[in-house]
Design a protein around this motif. Structure first.
Motif, PDB file in Angstrom:
ATOM      1  N   ASP A 100       9.869  10.646   5.169  1.00  0.00           N
ATOM      2  CA  ASP A 100       9.471   9.394   5.817  1.00  0.00           C
ATOM      3  C   ASP A 100       7.994   9.385   6.161  1.00  0.00           C
ATOM      4  N   LEU A 101       7.435  10.564   6.480  1.00  0.00           N
ATOM      5  CA  LEU A 101       6.007  10.624   6.814  1.00  0.00           C
ATOM      6  C   LEU A 101       5.173  10.150   5.632  1.00  0.00           C
ATOM      7  N   HIS A 102       5.540  10.569   4.433  1.00  0.00           N
ATOM      8  CA  HIS A 102       4.843  10.145   3.214  1.00  0.00           C
ATOM      9  C   HIS A 102       4.842   8.625   3.102  1.00  0.00           C
ATOM     10  N   LEU A 103       5.996   7.992   3.255  1.00  0.00           N
ATOM     11  CA  LEU A 103       6.089   6.537   3.107  1.00  0.00           C
ATOM     12  C   LEU A 103       5.343   5.830   4.225  1.00  0.00           C
ATOM     13  N   ARG A 104       5.407   6.350   5.446  1.00  0.00           N
ATOM     14  CA  ARG A 104       4.681   5.719   6.557  1.00  0.00           C
ATOM     15  C   ARG A 104       3.176   5.765   6.316  1.00  0.00           C
ATOM     16  N   LYS A 105       2.701   6.890   5.765  1.00  0.00           N
ATOM     17  CA  LYS A 105       1.264   7.001   5.482  1.00  0.00           C
ATOM     18  C   LYS A 105       0.842   6.038   4.375  1.00  0.00           C
ATOM     19  N   VAL A 106       1.686   5.867   3.366  1.00  0.00           N
ATOM     20  CA  VAL A 106       1.378   4.918   2.294  1.00  0.00           C
ATOM     21  C   VAL A 106       1.339   3.498   2.844  1.00  0.00           C
ATOM     22  N   GLU A 107       2.302   3.149   3.686  1.00  0.00           N
ATOM     23  CA  GLU A 107       2.322   1.813   4.293  1.00  0.00           C
ATOM     24  C   GLU A 107       1.056   1.577   5.123  1.00  0.00           C
ATOM     25  N   LYS A 108       0.666   2.564   5.910  1.00  0.00           N
ATOM     26  CA  LYS A 108      -0.538   2.438   6.741  1.00  0.00           C
ATOM     27  C   LYS A 108      -1.782   2.317   5.870  1.00  0.00           C
ATOM     28  N   PHE A 109      -1.828   3.093   4.798  1.00  0.00           N
ATOM     29  CA  PHE A 109      -2.963   3.038   3.879  1.00  0.00           C
ATOM     30  C   PHE A 109      -3.093   1.653   3.246  1.00  0.00           C
ATOM     31  N   LEU A 110      -1.991   1.087   2.778  1.00  0.00           N
ATOM     32  CA  LEU A 110      -2.030  -0.237   2.156  1.00  0.00           C
ATOM     33  C   LEU A 110      -2.405  -1.308   3.177  1.00  0.00           C
ATOM     34  N   ALA A 111      -1.914  -1.171   4.397  1.00  0.00           N
ATOM     35  CA  ALA A 111      -2.244  -2.152   5.430  1.00  0.00           C
ATOM     36  C   ALA A 111      -3.719  -2.090   5.804  1.00  0.00           C
ATOM     37  N   SER A 112      -4.299  -0.879   5.814  1.00  0.00           N
ATOM     38  CA  SER A 112      -5.695  -0.733   6.241  1.00  0.00           C
ATOM     39  C   SER A 112      -6.684  -1.084   5.135  1.00  0.00           C
ATOM     40  N   THR A 113      -6.358  -0.738   3.887  1.00  0.00           N
ATOM     41  CA  THR A 113      -7.285  -1.019   2.784  1.00  0.00           C
ATOM     42  C   THR A 113      -7.072  -2.414   2.207  1.00  0.00           C
ATOM     43  N   ASP A 114      -5.872  -2.951   2.353  1.00  0.00           N
ATOM     44  CA  ASP A 114      -5.540  -4.317   1.958  1.00  0.00           C
ATOM     45  C   ASP A 114      -5.922  -4.644   0.511  1.00  0.00           C
ATOM     46  N   PRO A 115      -5.446  -3.851  -0.462  1.00  0.00           N
ATOM     47  CA  PRO A 115      -5.723  -4.198  -1.865  1.00  0.00           C
ATOM     48  C   PRO A 115      -4.974  -5.455  -2.279  1.00  0.00           C
ATOM     49  N   ASP A 116      -5.555  -6.189  -3.224  1.00  0.00           N
ATOM     50  CA  ASP A 116      -4.898  -7.388  -3.746  1.00  0.00           C
ATOM     51  C   ASP A 116      -3.778  -7.031  -4.716  1.00  0.00           C
ATOM     52  N   ALA A 117      -3.928  -5.898  -5.390  1.00  0.00           N
ATOM     53  CA  ALA A 117      -2.920  -5.441  -6.344  1.00  0.00           C
ATOM     54  C   ALA A 117      -2.875  -3.921  -6.311  1.00  0.00           C
ATOM     55  N   VAL A 118      -1.687  -3.381  -6.549  1.00  0.00           N
ATOM     56  CA  VAL A 118      -1.476  -1.940  -6.450  1.00  0.00           C
ATOM     57  C   VAL A 118      -0.685  -1.469  -7.666  1.00  0.00           C
ATOM     58  N   VAL A 119      -1.130  -0.342  -8.229  1.00  0.00           N
ATOM     59  CA  VAL A 119      -0.365   0.330  -9.279  1.00  0.00           C
ATOM     60  C   VAL A 119       0.175   1.630  -8.692  1.00  0.00           C
ATOM     61  N   LEU A 120       1.498   1.771  -8.684  1.00  0.00           N
ATOM     62  CA  LEU A 120       2.147   2.964  -8.156  1.00  0.00           C
ATOM     63  C   LEU A 120       2.805   3.727  -9.299  1.00  0.00           C
ATOM     64  N   GLU A 121       2.547   5.027  -9.348  1.00  0.00           N
ATOM     65  CA  GLU A 121       3.169   5.869 -10.353  1.00  0.00           C
ATOM     66  C   GLU A 121       4.235   6.757  -9.708  1.00  0.00           C
ATOM     67  N   GLU A 122       5.159   7.222 -10.539  1.00  0.00           N
ATOM     68  CA  GLU A 122       6.255   8.091 -10.111  1.00  0.00           C
ATOM     69  C   GLU A 122       7.105   7.454  -9.014  1.00  0.00           C
ATOM     70  N   ILE A 123       7.366   6.180  -9.167  1.00  0.00           N
ATOM     71  CA  ILE A 123       8.331   5.500  -8.313  1.00  0.00           C
ATOM     72  C   ILE A 123       9.734   5.883  -8.772  1.00  0.00           C
ATOM     73  N   ARG A 124      10.584   6.249  -7.843  1.00  0.00           N
ATOM     74  CA  ARG A 124      11.949   6.647  -8.158  1.00  0.00           C
ATOM     75  C   ARG A 124      12.936   5.713  -7.462  1.00  0.00           C
ATOM     76  N   TRP A 125      14.221   5.902  -7.792  1.00  0.00           N
ATOM     77  CA  TRP A 125      15.233   5.014  -7.214  1.00  0.00           C
ATOM     78  C   TRP A 125      15.226   5.092  -5.697  1.00  0.00           C
ATOM     79  N   LYS A 126      14.849   6.252  -5.140  1.00  0.00           N
ATOM     80  CA  LYS A 126      14.822   6.408  -3.679  1.00  0.00           C
ATOM     81  C   LYS A 126      13.807   5.488  -3.010  1.00  0.00           C
ATOM     82  N   HIS A 127      12.879   4.920  -3.797  1.00  0.00           N
ATOM     83  CA  HIS A 127      11.846   4.049  -3.236  1.00  0.00           C
ATOM     84  C   HIS A 127      12.270   2.582  -3.192  1.00  0.00           C
ATOM     85  N   GLY A 128      13.537   2.291  -3.502  1.00  0.00           N
ATOM     86  CA  GLY A 128      13.980   0.903  -3.550  1.00  0.00           C
ATOM     87  C   GLY A 128      13.772   0.163  -2.245  1.00  0.00           C
ATOM     88  N   ASP A 129      14.181   0.757  -1.137  1.00  0.00           N
ATOM     89  CA  ASP A 129      14.004   0.105   0.165  1.00  0.00           C
ATOM     90  C   ASP A 129      12.523  -0.047   0.498  1.00  0.00           C
TER      91      ASP A 129
END
Length: 313
Positions: free
Chosen positions: A109-138
């Motif tokens: 969960d720490l990993h996902l919380r840090k990613v959420e905080k990073f996206l909120a702070s940098t506010d990119p218009d578009a994001v490319v995510l690699e190595e997304i797995r089924w566990k990332h559905g939520d």
């Protein structure tokens, strides 16, 4: 053994190693497996500089000439491969897009919380995510509040604040679905300007034939496109590899990050010092660079890349 003899033996061994590594780099175009050595060209140049200085201290003319010649050849191979840098946009240029790319290889969960905080702070218009797995559905469903437009759900995923007009993917042949994806692209409507965002994830250099096939597929796809195009992702190769240098030469795409390392940031639970820039953003000649920066550690083995991109008028 006297210290001077030990240093001399070390210099000779270093020169022999450097000669073998340089031979591999030169032959990488013919033998793709050798291109893994090309990733270490700057480290090789730094090591040879140390050997030249040590040879000068010993005042051994043969070692001075040999190490200096190897350094010169290394630089002659490395420097041309540093070409392909994206042009700087004129001062005051309006930002068309802020694009972030990040490999999500991490856990907890720490990993996902840090990613959420990073996206909120940098506010990119578009994001490319690699190595997304089924566990990332939520996690992806949660991000729909920030990025209502999404392409893909596994492997390579594109998130966008701008409408996605079309999307598609390129896959390796004879691979299971969850391992086949090379490219996922999306055509974005950016305030009336159509921009194709191409997410890419190439094979690791330990699979040289597959990596070459992947970059050839990406090259052919980019060359078939017209209009503004952005390629972002984990390409698993540095700019000075033969494969990536050939990609820039054949497509005309220009690179944002050249020298700032993005990998390895972590191994299991151990933080590491990144050594290689293998996460990239490339743009077509329709676009230019306003800024590029490397993001913080997000509990992954990669660091994110954030690029501010302008439209060339």
């Amino acid at each position: 053994m006297p210290l001077s003899k030990f240093v001399k033996a070390a210099i000779v061994a270093g020169c022999l190693f450097a000669a073998a590594a340089l031979t591999a780099c030169v032959l990488a175009g013919t033998y793709p497996a050798f291109d893994i050595v090309s990733n270490g060209l700057p480290l090789l140049a730094a090591g040879l500089l140390v050997l030249v200085l040590a040879s000068l201290v010993l005042r051994n003319s043969m070692l001075i000439v040999t190490s200096a010649a190897l350094l010169a050849v290394t630089l002659a191979v490395l420097i041309p491969r540093l070409s392909g840098v994206a042009p700087q946009a004129p001062d005051g240029s309006a930002r068309l897009l802020r694009v972030a790319t990040f490999n999500m290889w991490g856990k907890g969960d720490l990993h996902l919380r840090k990613v959420e905080k990073f996206l909120a702070s940098t506010d990119p218009d578009a994001v490319v995510l690699e190595e997304i797995r089924w566990k990332h559905g939520d996690f992806l469903r949660y991000l729909k509040t920030l990025y209502p437009y999404q392409a893909g759900s596994h492997g390579l995923v594109i998130l966008s604040k701008h409408p996605i007009l079309k999307s598609g993917r390129l896959d390796r042949e004879n691979q299971p679905y969850w391992r086949s994806l090379i490219v996922h692209w999306a055509l974005l409507d950016v305030n009336g300007t159509e921009v194709k965002l191409v997410g890419a994830h190439m094979a690791r250099p330990f699979y040289p034939a597959q990596q070459k096939s992947d970059i050839d597929t990406l090259t052919a796809f980019v060359r078939s496109q017209t209009g503004p195009i952005i390629v972002a992702g984990d390409l698993n190769m540095t700019p000075w590899t033969q494969k990536l240098h050939k990609f820039t030469a054949e497509t005309g795409m220009r690179r944002f990050n050249t020298l700032v390392p993005t990998w390895p940031a972590r191994w299991k639970d151990l933080p590491l010092l990144p050594l290689l820039p293998i996460d990239h953003v490339f743009v077509s000649p329709h676009l230019a660079k306003i800024d590029v920066r490397i993001g913080p550690r997000l509990e992954s083995d990669h660091l994110p890349v954030v690029a501010d991109i302008a439209l060339v008028k």
